[in-house]
Design a protein around this motif. Structure first.
Motif, short mmCIF file in Angstrom:
data_model
loop_
_atom_site.label_atom_id
_atom_site.label_comp_id
_atom_site.label_asym_id
_atom_site.label_seq_id
_atom_site.Cartn_x
_atom_site.Cartn_y
_atom_site.Cartn_z
N LEU A 15 -12.63 -48.31 17.31
CA LEU A 15 -11.53 -48.19 18.28
C LEU A 15 -10.29 -48.93 17.79
O LEU A 15 -9.17 -48.42 17.93
CB LEU A 15 -11.96 -48.73 19.65
CG LEU A 15 -12.88 -47.83 20.46
CD1 LEU A 15 -13.49 -48.61 21.63
CD2 LEU A 15 -12.14 -46.61 20.95
N VAL A 16 -10.47 -50.10 17.22
CA VAL A 16 -9.33 -50.85 16.69
C VAL A 16 -8.67 -50.08 15.56
O VAL A 16 -7.44 -49.93 15.52
CB VAL A 16 -9.77 -52.26 16.22
CG1 VAL A 16 -8.67 -52.94 15.41
CG2 VAL A 16 -10.15 -53.12 17.41
N ALA A 17 -9.48 -49.54 14.64
CA ALA A 17 -8.92 -48.80 13.50
C ALA A 17 -8.18 -47.55 13.97
O ALA A 17 -7.08 -47.26 13.50
CB ALA A 17 -10.05 -48.42 12.54
N ALA A 83 -9.62 -48.74 24.23
CA ALA A 83 -9.31 -49.67 23.14
C ALA A 83 -8.39 -50.79 23.61
O ALA A 83 -8.62 -51.97 23.30
CB ALA A 83 -8.66 -48.91 21.98
N LEU A 84 -7.36 -50.44 24.36
CA LEU A 84 -6.42 -51.45 24.86
C LEU A 84 -7.09 -52.38 25.88
O LEU A 84 -6.85 -53.59 25.86
CB LEU A 84 -5.20 -50.78 25.47
CG LEU A 84 -4.32 -50.00 24.49
CD1 LEU A 84 -3.24 -49.23 25.23
CD2 LEU A 84 -3.73 -50.92 23.45
N ALA A 85 -7.95 -51.83 26.74
CA ALA A 85 -8.64 -52.66 27.73
C ALA A 85 -9.60 -53.63 27.05
O ALA A 85 -9.67 -54.80 27.43
CB ALA A 85 -9.40 -51.77 28.72
N LEU A 86 -10.32 -53.17 26.04
CA LEU A 86 -11.24 -54.06 25.32
C LEU A 86 -10.49 -55.15 24.56
O LEU A 86 -10.93 -56.30 24.52
CB LEU A 86 -12.11 -53.25 24.36
CG LEU A 86 -13.17 -52.37 25.00
CD1 LEU A 86 -13.80 -51.46 23.96
CD2 LEU A 86 -14.23 -53.22 25.69
N ALA A 87 -9.37 -54.78 23.96
CA ALA A 87 -8.59 -55.76 23.21
C ALA A 87 -8.03 -56.83 24.13
O ALA A 87 -7.96 -58.01 23.77
CB ALA A 87 -7.46 -55.08 22.46
#
Length: 100
Positions: A15-17, A83-87
């Motif tokens: 997800l980050v990538a 991805a944004l919520a996890l980050a």
């Protein structure tokens, strides 16, 4: 009863990538190099993420004659949101820089 599972470390890396260039189509080989995930982990994960609506996949025509067509992947709006919520909740080392 549905379980509310947290994404695996491998899914979070992916997800980050993908979110670093969220609207750009990416090839699996490039994602393997960036994340360090092996093909036996990466491709099944991409298939599950596609089935769950987090990633979209399409066949891309080869850039050079004689080369085979390749799958390309990118995040959907749902995938970018995750991805944004996890980050924000619990970033992986280096994740904030990738999502900035």
């Amino acid at each position: 009863m549905a379980r509310d599972r947290q994404p695996s470390k491998q899914m979070r890396l992916l997800l980050v990538a993908l979110s670093a260039r969220a609207r750009q189509w990416r090839h699996g080989y490039d994602l393997m190099k960036e994340t360090g995930l092996q093909s036996g982990t990466l491709y099944p994960l991409l298939m599950r993420m596609t089935d769950n609506g987090l990633v979209e996949a399409e066949w891309r025509e080869p850039s050079q004659p004689g080369r085979p067509a390749r799958h390309a992947y990118r995040l959907t709006a749902k995938g970018l949101e995750l991805a944004l919520a996890l980050a924000a909740a619990d970033p992986l080392p280096g994740a904030k820089a990738a999502l900035a």
